[in-house]
Scaffold this active site. Structure first.
Site, PDB file in Angstrom:
ATOM      1  N   GLU A 108      49.509  60.114  16.059  1.00  0.00           N
ATOM      2  CA  GLU A 108      48.194  60.431  15.486  1.00  0.00           C
ATOM      3  C   GLU A 108      47.015  59.787  16.213  1.00  0.00           C
ATOM      4  O   GLU A 108      46.224  59.064  15.618  1.00  0.00           O
ATOM      5  CB  GLU A 108      48.146  59.993  14.013  1.00  0.00           C
ATOM      6  CG  GLU A 108      49.133  60.720  13.143  1.00  0.00           C
ATOM      7  CD  GLU A 108      49.012  60.322  11.673  1.00  0.00           C
ATOM      8  OE1 GLU A 108      48.964  61.232  10.843  1.00  0.00           O
ATOM      9  OE2 GLU A 108      48.973  59.118  11.365  1.00  0.00           O
ATOM     10  N   VAL A 109      46.895  60.039  17.497  1.00  0.00           N
ATOM     11  CA  VAL A 109      45.756  59.485  18.219  1.00  0.00           C
ATOM     12  C   VAL A 109      44.586  60.453  18.080  1.00  0.00           C
ATOM     13  O   VAL A 109      44.690  61.636  18.377  1.00  0.00           O
ATOM     14  CB  VAL A 109      46.095  59.258  19.702  1.00  0.00           C
ATOM     15  CG1 VAL A 109      44.907  58.633  20.425  1.00  0.00           C
ATOM     16  CG2 VAL A 109      47.323  58.362  19.827  1.00  0.00           C
TER      17      VAL A 109
END
Ligand SMILES: *[C@@H]1O[C@H](CO)[C@@H](O)[C@H](O)[C@H]1NC(C)=O
Length: 532
Positions: free
Chosen positions: A326-327
């Site tokens: 989840e960047v």
């Protein structure tokens, strides 16, 4: 005709019922279900006064093994729910002792992904024998033995004649705890490890830091927790705390795998290390907000090398979980320095490639410390080149079983896979949601037998947004038991009704052992559990 008086009627009705109640439970309440178990109606009493655990004469592990000695003391208490009696004056009576033999020496090491956990139990009135390849298998066998004992309403303890041959279906069976969204006291973690051992879980995945807080106290970088923890005195894990958790887990055959997730989920890191996070911009002006770790600076990699060197020493397991999920690219996109770095490195405007650039360097750093890595699935999805001992942790696609496609892709590429997507136990709904978790068949994905071999297990995840020490245990237990059985027992153990009966029984056992496990559904446990 004489009419039956009330009390006479009561006796007539009650007597058969009471006799029924006096009979031992009809369910094989071993959880998770052993691979092979034959029990017989023959049973005999076990006497707490003289019962003993004994090291087998030909065992490769003798009375010098503290790990087993401690386990004997724990399981004596669990069996008889009382204080330890001094039974040393009694001769060893084979039918009233469990003789434990381990064929491979080794008692002081740590369990790992290749540890053998198989054991056999042969229990009869003449002799009770537990045999295992390793101390880890012996621990699993002790747990099973403790679940075979039953107690009659008169308080006496009984054991049925039983033959068990058992081994886990998958070698990696974990529980993830998140100690960043809420701090979990060390005591709570130890309680969880205890309950994990009852379920034959063997990995504690410690998602120790994240955006909200950095409770890990680093020796190299004390500012991380001094500035990043909720409270630098009370809400931190010191090196001593961490060692205690690791040793407590080891004594129960549980590995502790740390996760220091980067480059996203790192807001709390930024408070203690200046320049680590990317500054976000609005046009030409910094907004004062920060994004993921800045992958463009050499100083970032110098920091990571020093930091992960410490982590690789503090946590002895061969594996480190490096995160990589989840960047959020918004901040990177906004930063002019990152933009020119993208141009210099011909990355176009594909920020997933920038993330890969970072993770690739991080993987190389960690490999220098002799550790293998576990990464969340995005790292694989972004086509980062990884060493083939890397484990890919699949967490997306719970709906529509989309994780099966991911498992197929990961194993097709030759990587080993771990599954969590259907086992996010922090997600709850009204009803018996353990049934969904239970019905998962991880090997259902398309692939060759060689691909199936690359599936090594999974983890029940308890993310901490809505969970702290007040509700962790009831949310985790007995629902995580569904995952425990899916990962330990044979694929053919699928019957929901049978599982319901056994899990209900197992939940009562958890209550008797002091675990605040929530009910599956309507009903009651017998009156022998501790009141809460
Ligand atoms: C144990 O023995 C009792 C009495 O013979 C029997 O009713 C019960 O089914 C047995 N339990 C198991 C698990 O076989």
């Amino acid at each position: 005709m004489e009419t039956l008086s009330g009390s006479r009627l009561w006796q007539l009705l009650c007597l058969p019922l009471c006799i029924l109640l006096l009979l031992p439970p009809l369910i094989d309440a071993v959880w998770p279900m052993p691979q092979s178990m034959v029990s017989s109606p023959q049973y005999w009493p076990l006497s707490p006064a003289s019962f003993r655990f004994v090291h087998g004469e030909s065992s490769a592990v003798g009375p010098g093994c503290e790990l087993l000695n401690q386990a004997f003391i724990r399981y004596y208490r669990l069996l008889f729910q009382g204080t330890r009696e001094d039974n040393s004056q009694f001769q060893v009576d084979p039918g009233n002792a469990l003789i434990v033999s381990v064929t491979t020496p080794g008692c002081d090491g740590f369990p790992d992904l290749d540890s053998k956990e198989n054991y056999t139990l042969s229990v009869s009135k003449e002799s009770c024998l537990l045999t295992a390849h390793t101390v880890w298998g012996a621990l699993r066998g002790l747990e099973t033995f403790s679940q075979l004992l039953w107690r009659a309403p008169d308080g006496a303890f009984y054991m049925n004649k039983t033959e068990i041959v058992d081994f886990p279906r998958f070698p990696h069976r974990g529980v993830l705890l998140d100690t960043s969204r809420h701090y979990l006291p060390v005591k709570t973690i130890l309680h969880t490890l205890e309950a994990m051992a009852y379920n034959k879980f063997n990995v504690f995945h410690w998602h120790i830091v994240d955006d909200p807080a950095f409770p890990f106290q680093s020796v190299m970088f004390p500012e991380l927790s001094a500035k990043g923890a909720y409270n630098q005195e009370t809400h931190v894990y010191t090196t001593t705390d961490v060692r205690m958790v690791i040793e407590y887990a080891r004594m129960r055959g549980i590995r502790v795998i740390s996760e220091f997730d980067t480059p996203g989920h790192t807001q709390s890191w930024g408070k203690g290390v200046a320049g680590l996070l990317t500054a976000c911009y609005n046009g030409a002006k910094p907004t004062g907000k920060y994004g993921p770790v800045d992958p463009t600076l050499n100083s970032t990699y110098h920091f990571m090398a020093k930091f992960f060197k410490e982590i690789s020493i503090v946590f002895p397991d061969n594996y480190m979980h490096l995160g990589g999920d989840e960047v959020d690219f918004c901040c990177w996109k906004s930063n002019p320095h990152v933009q020119s770095f993208m141009k210099e490195h011909h990355l176009g405007d594909d920020y997933a490639k920038l993330e890969s650039f970072y993770i690739h360097r991080l993987l190389k750093i960690v490999a220098r410390f002799g550790k293998a890595s576990i990464v969340w699935q995005e790292v694989f999805d972004n086509k980062v080149h990884m060493k083939n001992d890397t484990l890919v942790h699949v967490w997306k696609g719970a709906g529509g079983k989309n994780y099966l496609k991911e498992l197929a892709a990961v194993t097709k590429a030759g990587y080993r896979a771990l599954l969590s997507s259907p086992w996010y136990l922090n997600v709850i709904y009204y009803g018996q949601d353990w049934r969904d978790e239970y019905q998962v068949e991880p090997l259902e994905f398309e692939g060759t037998p060689e691909q199936k071999e690359l599936f090594v297990g999974g983890e029940a995840c308890m993310w901490g947004e809505y969970v702290d020490a007040t509700n962790l245990a009831p949310r985790l237990w007995p629902r995580a038991g569904a995952v425990a059985e899916r990962l330990w027992s044979n694929a053919t153990v699928q019957c929901l009704d049978d599982a319901y009966d056994r899990l209900t029984e197992f939940r009562c056992l958890l209550l008797r052992r002091g675990v605040r496990a929530e009910p599956l559904y309507i009903g009651t446990c017998d009156n022998e559990y501790r009141g809460f």
